[in-house]
Write an enzyme that holds these catalytic residues in place. Structure first.
Site, PDB file in Angstrom:
ATOM      1  N   ARG A  59      39.437  17.011  31.882  1.00 53.77           N
ATOM      2  CA  ARG A  59      39.039  15.789  32.585  1.00 53.77           C
ATOM      3  C   ARG A  59      37.515  15.663  32.571  1.00 53.77           C
ATOM      4  O   ARG A  59      36.965  14.577  32.388  1.00 53.77           O
ATOM      5  CB  ARG A  59      39.537  15.821  34.039  1.00 53.77           C
ATOM      6  N   GLN A  92      38.146   7.175  45.039  1.00 53.95           N
ATOM      7  CA  GLN A  92      39.111   8.262  44.900  1.00 53.95           C
ATOM      8  C   GLN A  92      38.901   8.960  43.560  1.00 53.95           C
ATOM      9  O   GLN A  92      39.486  10.009  43.304  1.00 53.95           O
ATOM     10  CB  GLN A  92      40.545   7.727  44.958  1.00 53.95           C
ATOM     11  N   ILE A  94      37.110  10.877  40.352  1.00 55.79           N
ATOM     12  CA  ILE A  94      36.254  12.063  40.219  1.00 55.79           C
ATOM     13  C   ILE A  94      35.233  11.884  39.089  1.00 55.79           C
ATOM     14  O   ILE A  94      34.482  12.793  38.786  1.00 55.79           O
ATOM     15  CB  ILE A  94      37.117  13.341  40.003  1.00 55.79           C
ATOM     16  N   HIS A 110      37.523  12.319  46.970  1.00 53.31           N
ATOM     17  CA  HIS A 110      38.390  13.329  46.361  1.00 53.31           C
ATOM     18  C   HIS A 110      37.615  14.290  45.465  1.00 53.31           C
ATOM     19  O   HIS A 110      38.216  14.990  44.654  1.00 53.31           O
ATOM     20  CB  HIS A 110      39.513  12.651  45.542  1.00 53.31           C
ATOM     21  N   CYS A 118      31.938  27.108  44.644  1.00 52.82           N
ATOM     22  CA  CYS A 118      32.129  28.565  44.685  1.00 52.82           C
ATOM     23  C   CYS A 118      32.928  28.941  45.937  1.00 52.82           C
ATOM     24  O   CYS A 118      32.484  28.727  47.063  1.00 52.82           O
ATOM     25  CB  CYS A 118      30.768  29.278  44.710  1.00 52.82           C
ATOM     26  N   CYS A 137      28.908  32.267  39.505  1.00 47.55           N
ATOM     27  CA  CYS A 137      28.315  31.237  40.375  1.00 47.55           C
ATOM     28  C   CYS A 137      26.791  31.395  40.298  1.00 47.55           C
ATOM     29  O   CYS A 137      26.283  32.522  40.472  1.00 47.55           O
ATOM     30  CB  CYS A 137      28.800  31.463  41.812  1.00 47.55           C
ATOM     31  N   ASN A 202      43.458  -5.897  41.512  1.00 49.77           N
ATOM     32  CA  ASN A 202      44.271  -4.892  40.831  1.00 49.77           C
ATOM     33  C   ASN A 202      45.025  -5.511  39.661  1.00 49.77           C
ATOM     34  O   ASN A 202      45.251  -6.723  39.624  1.00 49.77           O
ATOM     35  CB  ASN A 202      45.260  -4.265  41.834  1.00 49.77           C
ATOM     36  N   GLU A 204      48.144  -5.046  38.928  1.00 46.76           N
ATOM     37  CA  GLU A 204      49.495  -5.468  39.342  1.00 46.76           C
ATOM     38  C   GLU A 204      49.622  -5.283  40.843  1.00 46.76           C
ATOM     39  O   GLU A 204      48.754  -4.645  41.467  1.00 46.76           O
ATOM     40  CB  GLU A 204      50.548  -4.613  38.610  1.00 46.76           C
TER      41      GLU A 204
HETATM   42  C1  BV8 Z   1      45.676  15.090  53.024  1.00 45.12           C
HETATM   43  C2  BV8 Z   1      42.021  14.561  42.982  1.00 45.12           C
HETATM   44  C3  BV8 Z   1      45.769  16.107  55.124  1.00 45.12           C
HETATM   45  C4  BV8 Z   1      42.780  15.210  41.910  1.00 45.12           C
HETATM   46  C5  BV8 Z   1      43.651  13.356  44.231  1.00 45.12           C
HETATM   47  C6  BV8 Z   1      53.966  11.727  52.618  1.00 45.12           C
HETATM   48  C7  BV8 Z   1      53.488  10.574  53.191  1.00 45.12           C
HETATM   49  C8  BV8 Z   1      52.126  10.351  53.336  1.00 45.12           C
HETATM   50  C9  BV8 Z   1      51.206  11.300  52.893  1.00 45.12           C
HETATM   51  C10 BV8 Z   1      51.693  12.435  52.313  1.00 45.12           C
HETATM   52  C11 BV8 Z   1      53.052  12.675  52.180  1.00 45.12           C
HETATM   53  N1  BV8 Z   1      53.204  13.870  51.579  1.00 45.12           N
HETATM   54  C12 BV8 Z   1      51.976  14.399  51.329  1.00 45.12           C
HETATM   55  C13 BV8 Z   1      51.069  13.537  51.791  1.00 45.12           C
HETATM   56  C14 BV8 Z   1      49.639  13.672  51.754  1.00 45.12           C
HETATM   57  C15 BV8 Z   1      49.124  13.467  50.330  1.00 45.12           C
HETATM   58  C16 BV8 Z   1      49.672  12.217  49.706  1.00 45.12           C
HETATM   59  O1  BV8 Z   1      49.243  11.138  50.018  1.00 45.12           O
HETATM   60  N2  BV8 Z   1      50.632  12.421  48.785  1.00 45.12           N
HETATM   61  C17 BV8 Z   1      51.214  11.269  48.114  1.00 45.12           C
HETATM   62  C18 BV8 Z   1      51.542  11.657  46.662  1.00 45.12           C
HETATM   63  C19 BV8 Z   1      52.468  10.859  48.889  1.00 45.12           C
HETATM   64  N3  BV8 Z   1      47.704  13.340  50.481  1.00 45.12           N
HETATM   65  C20 BV8 Z   1      46.958  14.444  50.500  1.00 45.12           C
HETATM   66  O2  BV8 Z   1      47.381  15.558  50.334  1.00 45.12           O
HETATM   67  C21 BV8 Z   1      45.478  14.226  50.811  1.00 45.12           C
HETATM   68  N4  BV8 Z   1      45.103  15.134  51.853  1.00 45.12           N
HETATM   69  O3  BV8 Z   1      46.537  14.311  53.334  1.00 45.12           O
HETATM   70  O4  BV8 Z   1      45.177  16.035  53.838  1.00 45.12           O
HETATM   71  C22 BV8 Z   1      45.200  17.244  55.797  1.00 45.12           C
HETATM   72  C23 BV8 Z   1      45.119  17.188  57.170  1.00 45.12           C
HETATM   73  C24 BV8 Z   1      44.596  18.243  57.814  1.00 45.12           C
HETATM   74  C25 BV8 Z   1      44.165  19.354  57.109  1.00 45.12           C
HETATM   75  C26 BV8 Z   1      44.251  19.402  55.733  1.00 45.12           C
HETATM   76  C27 BV8 Z   1      44.769  18.331  55.067  1.00 45.12           C
HETATM   77  C28 BV8 Z   1      44.607  14.524  49.614  1.00 45.12           C
HETATM   78  C29 BV8 Z   1      44.921  13.564  48.517  1.00 45.12           C
HETATM   79  C30 BV8 Z   1      43.926  13.785  47.387  1.00 45.12           C
HETATM   80  C31 BV8 Z   1      44.648  14.328  46.183  1.00 45.12           C
HETATM   81  N5  BV8 Z   1      43.734  14.319  45.072  1.00 45.12           N
HETATM   82  N6  BV8 Z   1      42.740  13.361  43.276  1.00 45.12           N
HETATM   83  C32 BV8 Z   1      42.428  14.596  40.601  1.00 45.12           C
HETATM   84  O5  BV8 Z   1      41.875  13.494  40.569  1.00 45.12           O
HETATM   85  O6  BV8 Z   1      42.731  15.260  39.615  1.00 45.12           O
HETATM   86  S1  BV8 Z   1      44.664  12.016  44.370  1.00 45.12           S
HETATM   87  C33 BV8 Z   1      44.697  11.116  42.938  1.00 45.12           C
HETATM   88  O7  BV8 Z   1      45.485   9.961  43.215  1.00 45.12           O
HETATM   89  C34 BV8 Z   1      43.358  10.556  42.480  1.00 45.12           C
HETATM   90  O8  BV8 Z   1      42.312  10.734  43.403  1.00 45.12           O
HETATM   91  C35 BV8 Z   1      43.671   9.084  42.387  1.00 45.12           C
HETATM   92  O9  BV8 Z   1      42.551   8.307  42.486  1.00 45.12           O
HETATM   93  C36 BV8 Z   1      44.561   8.970  43.546  1.00 45.12           C
HETATM   94  C37 BV8 Z   1      45.278   7.706  43.787  1.00 45.12           C
HETATM   95  O10 BV8 Z   1      45.731   7.233  42.589  1.00 45.12           O
HETATM   96  P1  BV8 Z   1      45.080   5.849  42.059  1.00 45.12           P
HETATM   97  O11 BV8 Z   1      43.609   6.025  41.987  1.00 45.12           O
HETATM   98  O12 BV8 Z   1      45.590   4.737  42.887  1.00 45.12           O
HETATM   99  O13 BV8 Z   1      45.639   5.836  40.605  1.00 45.12           O
HETATM  100  P2  BV8 Z   1      47.103   5.336  40.171  1.00 45.12           P
HETATM  101  O14 BV8 Z   1      47.300   5.770  38.761  1.00 45.12           O
HETATM  102  O15 BV8 Z   1      48.097   5.740  41.216  1.00 45.12           O
HETATM  103  O16 BV8 Z   1      46.995   3.738  40.231  1.00 45.12           O
HETATM  104  C38 BV8 Z   1      46.101   3.058  39.378  1.00 45.12           C
HETATM  105  C39 BV8 Z   1      46.151   1.592  39.773  1.00 45.12           C
HETATM  106  O17 BV8 Z   1      45.209   0.891  38.955  1.00 45.12           O
HETATM  107  C40 BV8 Z   1      47.508   0.962  39.535  1.00 45.12           C
HETATM  108  O18 BV8 Z   1      47.846   0.170  40.668  1.00 45.12           O
HETATM  109  C41 BV8 Z   1      47.285   0.084  38.305  1.00 45.12           C
HETATM  110  O19 BV8 Z   1      48.043  -1.104  38.370  1.00 45.12           O
HETATM  111  C42 BV8 Z   1      45.833  -0.246  38.404  1.00 45.12           C
HETATM  112  N7  BV8 Z   1      45.194  -0.481  37.099  1.00 45.12           N
HETATM  113  C43 BV8 Z   1      45.446   0.141  35.918  1.00 45.12           C
HETATM  114  N8  BV8 Z   1      44.632  -0.364  34.963  1.00 45.12           N
HETATM  115  C44 BV8 Z   1      43.851  -1.301  35.565  1.00 45.12           C
HETATM  116  C45 BV8 Z   1      44.203  -1.376  36.925  1.00 45.12           C
HETATM  117  N9  BV8 Z   1      43.616  -2.229  37.783  1.00 45.12           N
HETATM  118  C46 BV8 Z   1      42.657  -3.032  37.294  1.00 45.12           C
HETATM  119  N10 BV8 Z   1      42.257  -3.020  35.987  1.00 45.12           N
HETATM  120  C47 BV8 Z   1      42.832  -2.173  35.108  1.00 45.12           C
HETATM  121  N11 BV8 Z   1      42.435  -2.187  33.826  1.00 45.12           N
END
Ligand code: BV8
Length: 229
Positions: A59, A92, A94, A110, A118, A137, A202, A204
């Protein structure tokens, strides 16, 4: 935008899609046949650190080879020119395409591909190379560097600062995110409760579209400059 003073802009992978960086859920979020939610977790890192380091090394290389697109450049112009009040881009993503597109008020909730963390001395270092060869580190010399990324189950960065900005904003704009990941996906409700107008740009409909005051569909490189101008 005459009555608007304070703006919060949330961006997701969709704003960088036209710069050639993969989104998460369009291509069903798999990497080497591993669901991203499996690779991007502390458990995944403990289970197979080399796999996760390779994932982020790849990445990081893609981020370095990418360039900001018209959407990043438009937000850069907006940030540079917005003197009427506060403006904060909460991303969101990186990648560093907002910064290379001219934006300064950017918060990576994120983490960042170009940063290494480290786990021994907690230092952060700008990192452009690979981590899978266990480099020492620069601060403590230990081979304990991990990607400076917030994984699933980890607390995103600067949440206090983000919620303060949302509580004080008049306009909340969400660009290129599916609304699948919390807490970012809940920001639009917070903004609505604070009395802000909420706009979604967005490709969609997203999971949160019904909550926004307005949704404009199209490619970020087209609809973001049109909104900014
Ligand atoms: C936390 C780093 C609490 C990694 C990422 C059940 C219900 C609710 C929440 C949860 C649950 N189970 C678990 C959770 C919590 C969890 C979560 O939400 N899970 C989801 C899967 C259900 N969240 C977490 O764990 C977060 N932490 O809750 O901590 C806590 C409390 C106390 C103490 C400790 C902890 C942490 C979440 C962070 C995870 N890391 N990224 C990496 O990047 O490699 S998340 C990852 O998804 C990226 O950051 C990314 O940005 C993010 C969201 O995805 P999107 O950016 O929206 O990307 P996606 O592909 O989904 O969508 C793209 C969109 O763009 C689409 O709509 C598409 O139509 C559109 N598009 C495409 N092309 C275009 C466009 N739009 C315009 N023009 C274009 N050309």
């Amino acid at each position: 935008m005459t009555d608007i003073r304070n703006i919060v802009i949330l961006t997701g992978a969709g704003i960088s899609a036209e710069s050639g960086l993969r989104t998460f859920r369009a291509d069903d979020g798999l990497w080497e046949d591993h669901p991203v939610e499996q690779v991007a977790t502390p458990q995944g890192f403990r289970r197979d650190p080399d796999l996760v380091q390779r994932f982020y090394d790849e990445r990081r290389a893609q981020v370095r080879a990418a360039n900001p697109n018209a959407a990043h450049l438009a937000l850069g112009r907006l940030d540079m020119g917005w003197k009427r009040g506060d403006l904060l881009i909460v991303t969101q993503n990186i990648d560093d395409l907002h910064e290379r597109g001219g934006a300064a008020r950017v918060l990576h909730m994120h983490g960042e591909a170009l940063s290494a963390w480290c786990t021994n001395c907690d230092a952060r270092h700008r990192w452009t190379g690979t981590l899978r060869n266990n480099p020492p580190c620069p601060s403590c010399g230990m081979a304990s560097l991990r990607p400076d990324i917030v994984w699933f189950g980890e607390m995103p960065y600067r949440m206090e600062r983000i919620y303060r900005a949302i509580a004080g904003c008049d306009l909340f704009v969400s660009i290129g995110t599916s609304g699948a990941v919390y807490p970012a996906a809940g920001f639009v409700q917070e903004a609505g409760r604070a009395g802000a107008r909420t706009l979604e740009l967005n490709l969609e409909e997203s999971l949160g579209s019904r909550v926004f005051s307005e949704t404009r569909l199209g490619k970020a490189s087209e609809i973001v400059p049109a909104w900014v101008e």
